[in-house]
Design a protein around this motif. Structure first.
Motif, PDB file in Angstrom:
ATOM      1  N   LEU A  16       0.812  -1.223   0.000  1.00 25.75           N
ATOM      2  CA  LEU A  16       0.000   0.000   0.000  1.00 25.75           C
ATOM      3  C   LEU A  16       0.847   1.276   0.000  1.00 25.75           C
ATOM      4  N   PRO A  17       1.936   1.344   0.794  1.00 27.56           N
ATOM      5  CA  PRO A  17       2.784   2.537   0.672  1.00 27.56           C
ATOM      6  C   PRO A  17       3.427   2.681  -0.705  1.00 27.56           C
ATOM      7  N   ALA A  18       3.753   1.564  -1.343  1.00 26.19           N
ATOM      8  CA  ALA A  18       4.324   1.633  -2.691  1.00 26.19           C
ATOM      9  C   ALA A  18       3.293   2.144  -3.696  1.00 26.19           C
ATOM     10  N   VAL A  19       2.046   1.704  -3.562  1.00 24.25           N
ATOM     11  CA  VAL A  19       0.982   2.185  -4.453  1.00 24.25           C
ATOM     12  C   VAL A  19       0.728   3.674  -4.202  1.00 24.25           C
ATOM     13  N   PHE A  20       0.781   4.089  -2.935  1.00 21.24           N
ATOM     14  CA  PHE A  20       0.608   5.508  -2.618  1.00 21.24           C
ATOM     15  C   PHE A  20       1.739   6.333  -3.236  1.00 21.24           C
ATOM     16  N   ALA A  21       2.973   5.851  -3.138  1.00 25.21           N
ATOM     17  CA  ALA A  21       4.107   6.568  -3.729  1.00 25.21           C
ATOM     18  C   ALA A  21       3.967   6.660  -5.248  1.00 25.21           C
ATOM     19  N   LEU A  22       3.493   5.582  -5.859  1.00 25.03           N
ATOM     20  CA  LEU A  22       3.250   5.610  -7.301  1.00 25.03           C
ATOM     21  C   LEU A  22       2.168   6.643  -7.644  1.00 25.03           C
ATOM     22  N   GLY A  23       1.151   6.762  -6.794  1.00 23.71           N
ATOM     23  CA  GLY A  23       0.112   7.763  -7.007  1.00 23.71           C
ATOM     24  C   GLY A  23       0.646   9.181  -6.904  1.00 23.71           C
ATOM     25  N   ILE A  24       1.529   9.419  -5.939  1.00 23.68           N
ATOM     26  CA  ILE A  24       2.135  10.752  -5.795  1.00 23.68           C
ATOM     27  C   ILE A  24       2.979  11.083  -7.020  1.00 23.68           C
ATOM     28  N   ARG A  25       3.754  10.108  -7.474  1.00 16.98           N
ATOM     29  CA  ARG A  25       4.597  10.335  -8.655  1.00 16.98           C
ATOM     30  C   ARG A  25       3.738  10.563  -9.898  1.00 16.98           C
ATOM     31  N   SER A  26       2.665   9.811 -10.025  1.00 12.19           N
ATOM     32  CA  SER A  26       1.768   9.990 -11.169  1.00 12.19           C
ATOM     33  C   SER A  26       1.071  11.342 -11.120  1.00 12.19           C
TER      34      SER A  26
END
Length: 99
Positions: free
Chosen positions: A25-35
């Motif tokens: 979940l933190p990795a998906v959140f980080a991907l969302g921030i980058r996107s």
């Protein structure tokens, strides 16, 4: 020997859920921030490019997955306090009586 198999079976399930929720979940959140930064464009990027709508769409999807995971976790904790459990028998989470 049967007990060892049961212990190892439970251990890999705990490991899998721990990796999924603890790191996933933190990795998906980080991907969302980058996107989101990619979708904004301009000064949010190093090259100052134009906004990209696909970046915003990916960010919204990532944040929705994270919010769904958090909501499911809270539901499981609260349901157990009220004497219920969350069942995925039909493919989606439903609350059922413990028993």
């Amino acid at each position: 020997m049967e007990n060892v198999r049961f212990a190892l079976e439970g251990a890999w399930q705990v490991l899998l859920v721990g990796l999924l929720l603890g790191a996933g979940l933190p990795a998906v959140f980080a991907l969302g921030i980058r996107s989101l930064a990619y979708g904004t464009g301009g000064s949010a990027e190093a090259d100052g490019g134009a906004p990209h709508p696909v970046g915003r769409l990916v960010a919204v999807c990532c944040f929705a997955v994270v919010l769904a995971g958090v909501a499911l976790g809270i539901t499981i904790v609260v349901a157990s306090g009220f004497g219920h459990e969350v069942s995925f028998e039909h493919g989606y989470p439903t609350l059922v009586e413990k028993g």
